[in-house]
Design a protein around this motif. Sequence first.
Motif, mmCIF file in Angstrom:
data_model
loop_
_atom_site.group_PDB
_atom_site.id
_atom_site.type_symbol
_atom_site.label_atom_id
_atom_site.label_comp_id
_atom_site.label_asym_id
_atom_site.label_seq_id
_atom_site.Cartn_x
_atom_site.Cartn_y
_atom_site.Cartn_z
ATOM 1 N N LYS A 65 0.752 -1.177 -0.111
ATOM 2 C CA LYS A 65 0.131 0.053 0.057
ATOM 3 C C LYS A 65 0.773 1.300 -0.007
ATOM 4 O O LYS A 65 0.206 2.330 0.396
ATOM 5 C CB LYS A 65 -0.693 -0.062 1.305
ATOM 6 N N LYS A 66 1.970 1.224 -0.279
ATOM 7 C CA LYS A 66 3.098 2.347 -0.248
ATOM 8 C C LYS A 66 2.534 3.591 -1.003
ATOM 9 O O LYS A 66 2.843 4.538 -0.541
ATOM 10 C CB LYS A 66 4.448 1.852 -0.569
ATOM 11 N N ASP A 67 2.055 3.519 -2.215
ATOM 12 C CA ASP A 67 1.722 4.770 -2.986
ATOM 13 C C ASP A 67 0.510 5.373 -2.200
ATOM 14 O O ASP A 67 0.632 6.565 -2.008
ATOM 15 C CB ASP A 67 1.082 4.210 -4.408
ATOM 16 N N SER A 68 -0.506 4.673 -1.578
ATOM 17 C CA SER A 68 -1.455 5.250 -0.755
ATOM 18 C C SER A 68 -1.209 5.912 0.481
ATOM 19 O O SER A 68 -1.348 6.871 0.927
ATOM 20 C CB SER A 68 -2.805 4.340 -0.752
ATOM 21 N N ILE A 69 -0.331 5.132 1.142
ATOM 22 C CA ILE A 69 0.305 5.564 2.549
ATOM 23 C C ILE A 69 0.969 6.811 2.355
ATOM 24 O O ILE A 69 0.943 7.766 2.982
ATOM 25 C CB ILE A 69 1.091 4.610 3.105
ATOM 26 N N LEU A 70 1.959 7.036 1.097
ATOM 27 C CA LEU A 70 2.603 8.095 1.065
ATOM 28 C C LEU A 70 2.206 9.348 0.591
ATOM 29 O O LEU A 70 2.741 10.590 0.335
ATOM 30 C CB LEU A 70 3.986 7.601 0.010
ATOM 31 N N LYS A 71 0.717 8.997 0.111
ATOM 32 C CA LYS A 71 0.093 10.194 -0.331
ATOM 33 C C LYS A 71 -0.448 11.076 1.030
ATOM 34 O O LYS A 71 -0.240 12.372 0.917
ATOM 35 C CB LYS A 71 -1.296 9.801 -0.982
ATOM 36 N N ASN A 72 -0.469 10.669 1.872
ATOM 37 C CA ASN A 72 -0.752 11.139 3.085
ATOM 38 C C ASN A 72 0.043 10.499 4.373
ATOM 39 O O ASN A 72 -0.672 9.911 5.139
ATOM 40 C CB ASN A 72 -2.217 11.392 3.421
ATOM 41 N N PRO A 73 1.256 10.628 4.417
ATOM 42 C CA PRO A 73 2.209 9.897 5.458
ATOM 43 C C PRO A 73 2.495 10.278 6.800
ATOM 44 O O PRO A 73 2.495 9.513 7.702
ATOM 45 C CB PRO A 73 3.637 9.636 4.753
#
Length: 336
Positions: A65-73
Amino acid sequence: MKLVKFVAIALFLVSLSACQQEADENLEQKLARLKGLIENLESEGQQMAEELDGIAHFYEKLVDKKDSILKNPGPFKYTMNEAFSTNLPGQDSTLSSIIILNTTKDRKKAEQEVLLTNSLDSAFAVFFKRNPMAVQIYSNSALQVSRVYPAYDTKNIVDPDIDVTQFNFYYEADQKRNPSRGLVWIPDAYVDPAGKGWILSLIHPVYDRDSLFAVLGVDFTVLDVINQYLDAVKGSFLLVNSKGDIVAGKGDAIEALSMPPLKNHVYRETIQEDNFRISDFNLFHSKSAEVRNMAQSFLLEKKNLFDFKDEPGLKSATCLSFQKIDWYLIELFPNY
């Protein structure tokens, strides 16, 4: 006269049979003691293994899920001073130590990885509390990012120019050596670069699809094995790997095997020395031919009992192998 001789022979055979039965029972008791010690060690190791496996699955979900997590980390909760986070041991028990080594190929991506994996801190803290034998739990990544719990004095201990992927606690989990991608015990003790002394490790790879993203690990020390398990039972015990290296052992047992002189006359002090070479403490390197024969009998021929004939201080030894790791537990019996 013939009847007397027959009776004498019969009595001798009965006596011999009784002695053999007693010896067999005695051996069974000795092996049962070894089995109990091994089961205690493996039980604790199994608990750590199961919990580390759970953290590995959690880690892989973060990577997926790194892409979604890093959108709002969320905030970058660590302050970095070049390679090292500035938090010190004892300041905040919720934080790990973070190291972004100078060998990273992409500092910006490495910092994003710290953000991605911040939730590992709470998982590490729970693991550490539940496993008192663990001295540290950590992640080392392909991008040269290390997260180690509990926090320690990284700046004064770790060389920021090392390549963490060149250490066995990383490469032993890679695709070539661990194609099943499961848990791996490292059977050989090694000097921990984080300053914990001689270490034994359990590791688990974390993949991003087909690429090795990071390796999780948990360490416990040789000294803890001696203190908690071997010292708790009366007797002279040795823990050796399949090559004959002494992983752990009581001082009296090591001295009886014609090993090199011990620093400070105590094995637990010797293994704290940086210049200690575990290969020096190898059964196949003993000055005693009988000790080398014992190693051959136990490690290569897989026997459980060895009787000494010419070693003045030793009568016999018993041995059993571990199930989960390529180790052997040996008990020595003095000649008195």
